[in-house]
Design a protein around this motif. Sequence first.
Motif, PDB file in Angstrom:
ATOM      1  N   SER A   1       0.828  -1.220   0.000  1.00  7.28           N
ATOM      2  CA  SER A   1       0.000   0.000   0.000  1.00  7.28           C
ATOM      3  C   SER A   1       0.862   1.269   0.000  1.00  7.28           C
ATOM      4  CB  SER A   1      -0.936   0.011   1.216  1.00  7.28           C
ATOM      5  OG  SER A   1      -1.772  -1.124   1.233  1.00  7.28           O
ATOM      6  N   PRO A   2       1.692   1.436  -1.028  1.00 12.04           N
ATOM      7  CA  PRO A   2       2.596   2.606  -1.050  1.00 12.04           C
ATOM      8  C   PRO A   2       1.832   3.922  -1.117  1.00 12.04           C
ATOM      9  CG  PRO A   2       2.587   1.502  -3.179  1.00 12.04           C
ATOM     10  CD  PRO A   2       1.834   0.619  -2.243  1.00 12.04           C
ATOM     11  N   GLU A   3       2.352   4.903  -0.405  1.00 16.86           N
ATOM     12  CA  GLU A   3       1.755   6.242  -0.400  1.00 16.86           C
ATOM     13  C   GLU A   3       2.451   7.169  -1.393  1.00 16.86           C
ATOM     14  OE1 GLU A   3       0.896   7.112   4.162  1.00 16.86           O
ATOM     15  OE2 GLU A   3       2.808   6.066   3.821  1.00 16.86           O
ATOM     16  N   VAL A   4       3.719   6.875  -1.686  1.00 18.65           N
ATOM     17  CA  VAL A   4       4.521   7.716  -2.569  1.00 18.65           C
ATOM     18  C   VAL A   4       5.186   6.850  -3.633  1.00 18.65           C
ATOM     19  CG1 VAL A   4       6.552   9.219  -2.737  1.00 18.65           C
ATOM     20  CG2 VAL A   4       4.974   9.473  -0.813  1.00 18.65           C
ATOM     21  N   ILE A   5       5.108   7.286  -4.877  1.00 21.43           N
ATOM     22  CA  ILE A   5       5.893   6.682  -5.950  1.00 21.43           C
ATOM     23  C   ILE A   5       7.145   7.524  -6.150  1.00 21.43           C
ATOM     24  CG2 ILE A   5       6.028   6.309  -8.441  1.00 21.43           C
ATOM     25  CD1 ILE A   5       3.134   5.488  -8.436  1.00 21.43           C
ATOM     26  N   LEU A   6       8.303   6.885  -6.069  1.00 21.67           N
ATOM     27  CA  LEU A   6       9.564   7.550  -6.398  1.00 21.67           C
ATOM     28  C   LEU A   6       9.910   7.187  -7.835  1.00 21.67           C
ATOM     29  CD1 LEU A   6      12.133   9.157  -5.734  1.00 21.67           C
ATOM     30  CD2 LEU A   6      13.127   7.039  -4.820  1.00 21.67           C
ATOM     31  N   PHE A   7       9.981   8.205  -8.682  1.00 17.07           N
ATOM     32  CA  PHE A   7      10.277   7.997 -10.101  1.00 17.07           C
ATOM     33  C   PHE A   7      11.663   8.565 -10.409  1.00 17.07           C
ATOM     34  CE2 PHE A   7       9.987   9.401 -14.614  1.00 17.07           C
ATOM     35  CZ  PHE A   7       9.740   8.160 -15.201  1.00 17.07           C
ATOM     36  N   PRO A   8      12.683   7.693 -10.488  1.00 17.73           N
ATOM     37  CA  PRO A   8      14.038   8.200 -10.750  1.00 17.73           C
ATOM     38  C   PRO A   8      14.237   8.708 -12.168  1.00 17.73           C
ATOM     39  CG  PRO A   8      14.076   6.019  -9.702  1.00 17.73           C
ATOM     40  CD  PRO A   8      12.680   6.258 -10.176  1.00 17.73           C
ATOM     41  N   GLY A   9      13.463   8.182 -13.121  1.00 14.15           N
ATOM     42  CA  GLY A   9      13.744   8.433 -14.527  1.00 14.15           C
ATOM     43  C   GLY A   9      14.700   7.377 -15.045  1.00 14.15           C
ATOM     44  N   CYS A  10      14.923   7.337 -16.344  1.00 25.38           N
ATOM     45  CA  CYS A  10      15.694   6.237 -16.934  1.00 25.38           C
ATOM     46  C   CYS A  10      17.187   6.295 -16.585  1.00 25.38           C
ATOM     47  CB  CYS A  10      15.493   6.211 -18.440  1.00 25.38           C
ATOM     48  SG  CYS A  10      15.860   7.765 -19.292  1.00 25.38           S
ATOM     49  N   LEU A  11      17.829   7.418 -16.849  1.00 27.06           N
ATOM     50  CA  LEU A  11      19.277   7.510 -16.666  1.00 27.06           C
ATOM     51  C   LEU A  11      19.672   7.518 -15.194  1.00 27.06           C
ATOM     52  CD1 LEU A  11      22.000   7.775 -18.070  1.00 27.06           C
ATOM     53  CD2 LEU A  11      21.660  10.257 -18.146  1.00 27.06           C
ATOM     54  N   MET A  12      18.919   8.213 -14.368  1.00 29.17           N
ATOM     55  CA  MET A  12      19.208   8.242 -12.934  1.00 29.17           C
ATOM     56  C   MET A  12      19.176   6.834 -12.344  1.00 29.17           C
ATOM     57  SD  MET A  12      19.829  10.561 -10.451  1.00 29.17           S
ATOM     58  CE  MET A  12      18.940  12.104 -10.639  1.00 29.17           C
ATOM     59  N   SER A  13      18.271   6.004 -12.841  1.00 30.01           N
ATOM     60  CA  SER A  13      18.105   4.652 -12.308  1.00 30.01           C
ATOM     61  C   SER A  13      19.374   3.826 -12.390  1.00 30.01           C
ATOM     62  CB  SER A  13      16.983   3.923 -13.071  1.00 30.01           C
ATOM     63  OG  SER A  13      15.730   4.522 -12.853  1.00 30.01           O
ATOM     64  N   VAL A  14      20.138   4.024 -13.475  1.00 31.63           N
ATOM     65  CA  VAL A  14      21.306   3.176 -13.699  1.00 31.63           C
ATOM     66  C   VAL A  14      22.642   3.882 -13.494  1.00 31.63           C
ATOM     67  CG1 VAL A  14      20.155   1.540 -15.238  1.00 31.63           C
ATOM     68  CG2 VAL A  14      21.110   3.631 -16.198  1.00 31.63           C
ATOM     69  N   ALA A  15      22.694   5.184 -13.766  1.00 32.45           N
ATOM     70  CA  ALA A  15      23.969   5.910 -13.670  1.00 32.45           C
ATOM     71  C   ALA A  15      24.217   6.491 -12.285  1.00 32.45           C
ATOM     72  CB  ALA A  15      24.020   7.024 -14.718  1.00 32.45           C
ATOM     73  N   PHE A  16      23.136   6.664 -11.498  1.00 32.17           N
ATOM     74  CA  PHE A  16      23.276   7.247 -10.162  1.00 32.17           C
ATOM     75  C   PHE A  16      22.415   6.473  -9.160  1.00 32.17           C
ATOM     76  CE2 PHE A  16      24.373  10.628 -13.116  1.00 32.17           C
ATOM     77  CZ  PHE A  16      25.577  11.077 -12.593  1.00 32.17           C
ATOM     78  N   ARG A  17      22.670   5.172  -9.089  1.00 38.52           N
ATOM     79  CA  ARG A  17      21.903   4.295  -8.197  1.00 38.52           C
ATOM     80  C   ARG A  17      22.005   4.755  -6.736  1.00 38.52           C
ATOM     81  NH1 ARG A  17      20.600  -1.327  -7.203  1.00 38.52           N
ATOM     82  NH2 ARG A  17      20.217  -1.397  -4.958  1.00 38.52           N
ATOM     83  N   LYS A  18      23.167   5.248  -6.310  1.00 35.98           N
ATOM     84  CA  LYS A  18      23.340   5.696  -4.928  1.00 35.98           C
ATOM     85  C   LYS A  18      22.414   6.867  -4.616  1.00 35.98           C
ATOM     86  CE  LYS A  18      25.160   5.877  -0.834  1.00 35.98           C
ATOM     87  NZ  LYS A  18      24.766   4.881   0.171  1.00 35.98           N
ATOM     88  N   THR A  19      22.210   7.744  -5.584  1.00 33.43           N
ATOM     89  CA  THR A  19      21.287   8.862  -5.384  1.00 33.43           C
ATOM     90  C   THR A  19      19.861   8.361  -5.200  1.00 33.43           C
ATOM     91  OG1 THR A  19      22.684  10.381  -6.637  1.00 33.43           O
ATOM     92  CG2 THR A  19      20.360  10.970  -6.435  1.00 33.43           C
ATOM     93  N   VAL A  20      19.487   7.335  -5.961  1.00 37.48           N
ATOM     94  CA  VAL A  20      18.155   6.739  -5.799  1.00 37.48           C
ATOM     95  C   VAL A  20      18.019   6.148  -4.399  1.00 37.48           C
ATOM     96  CG1 VAL A  20      16.489   5.071  -6.706  1.00 37.48           C
ATOM     97  CG2 VAL A  20      18.065   6.237  -8.279  1.00 37.48           C
ATOM     98  N   ASP A  21      19.052   5.445  -3.935  1.00 34.31           N
ATOM     99  CA  ASP A  21      19.067   4.902  -2.571  1.00 34.31           C
ATOM    100  C   ASP A  21      18.856   6.021  -1.547  1.00 34.31           C
ATOM    101  OD1 ASP A  21      19.548   2.185  -3.147  1.00 34.31           O
ATOM    102  OD2 ASP A  21      21.697   2.523  -3.309  1.00 34.31           O
ATOM    103  N   ASN A  22      19.566   7.117  -1.740  1.00 36.22           N
ATOM    104  CA  ASN A  22      19.482   8.229  -0.787  1.00 36.22           C
ATOM    105  C   ASN A  22      18.099   8.877  -0.793  1.00 36.22           C
ATOM    106  OD1 ASN A  22      22.118   7.945   0.130  1.00 36.22           O
ATOM    107  ND2 ASN A  22      22.958   9.376  -1.368  1.00 36.22           N
ATOM    108  N   ALA A  23      17.534   9.037  -1.978  1.00 40.57           N
ATOM    109  CA  ALA A  23      16.191   9.617  -2.073  1.00 40.57           C
ATOM    110  C   ALA A  23      15.161   8.714  -1.407  1.00 40.57           C
ATOM    111  CB  ALA A  23      15.826   9.849  -3.534  1.00 40.57           C
ATOM    112  N   LEU A  24      15.275   7.407  -1.641  1.00 41.99           N
ATOM    113  CA  LEU A  24      14.361   6.447  -1.011  1.00 41.99           C
ATOM    114  C   LEU A  24      14.460   6.535   0.505  1.00 41.99           C
ATOM    115  CD1 LEU A  24      12.434   3.989  -1.086  1.00 41.99           C
ATOM    116  CD2 LEU A  24      14.483   2.533  -1.255  1.00 41.99           C
TER     117      LEU A  24
END
Length: 339
Positions: free
Chosen positions: A127-150
């Motif tokens: 039952s997620p309340e928020v969708i985090l959408f990294p976008g295509c390039l962020m997902s693979v080139a800056f995985r650590k940033t996605v981790d930090n945002a999550l």
Amino acid sequence: MGLEDACVHCGFCLEACPTYVVTRSEIHSPRGRITSVRLGISSEGIETCMFCRRCELACPSGVEYGKLIHNVRQENAAKKALNLVMEKPYLAYRLFKSSKGLNSRLVRRIHELIPNMDEPLEYREESPEVILFPGCLMSVAFRKTVDNALHFIKSRGYRVEIVNGCCGLSHYSEGDKARSNALIQQLNEKFKGKRVVSLSSNCSAHMREMGLEIEDFSEFALSELRDERRELIVTVHDPCHANLLGITKVTRKVVEKLGIRVVEMDEPSFECGAGGGYFIHHPEIADKVMEVKAEKVKKSGQKLVLSTNPACSLALAFKGFKPVHLADVLEGVENLNPS
């Protein structure tokens, strides 16, 4: 009356345009491109536009240049293939890993600009309340940033789902009308009724222009900040589309609230040189624009550059700077040494 008819040929757009700045050629200027459209003649300038749309901010006549270029461009096979791959970040990651060492100019350029890719982060709570959408390039080139945002979103008490994918900005900028529209429709279905936080600020701007209700990560952060401070000195790059829609102003409000010291570069919104996939497909002009941008950054005396868009961050890193996203800063400054 066509979009090109609003242009009065005044020239205010010229120095705002990165391709004109590095070529000094009318062909590679917004005014020159508009003239070719008005006359109905083919021009290499149509394909050399970086689609930063800085000319729109400079234009006193309000020419909707982005729409004009979108309408006249025709995406070629190489660009279409790369865009289709990037729609699926996991596929992009697998192909990137398997293509290293291939004797192809395009592949060599990609690996030169993107030294590493990581497997996209998959995450979904019940039952997620928020969708985090990294976008295509962020997902693979800056995985650590996605981790930090999550981690930041979860630390505010929200249940989160990550949706990896593409907003269609690259397709739109290169004239693939059908595919860019289809991607927006797909996202509209996925996002319907959900609070969506977009991590890549130019993607945020594009989705908002296409009518999707989303928050940029900076907007989410500003609404969720507590009494937090960060001892840090940075210079700030304002990504082009995010700047056009005013999202960069919110990023700076977060920076100010955190007490971060900003040493301004020359023209923070000047094009980084990436232009989405432009720096892959048009290396000669892109490299010149990246060099101009690098000189503007150097005037700040800082190596640490706050950049909220992944293609911009890759271009800045390529020129020897250390780009950091707002999500990285919010997770702490211990690992943000600029050296």
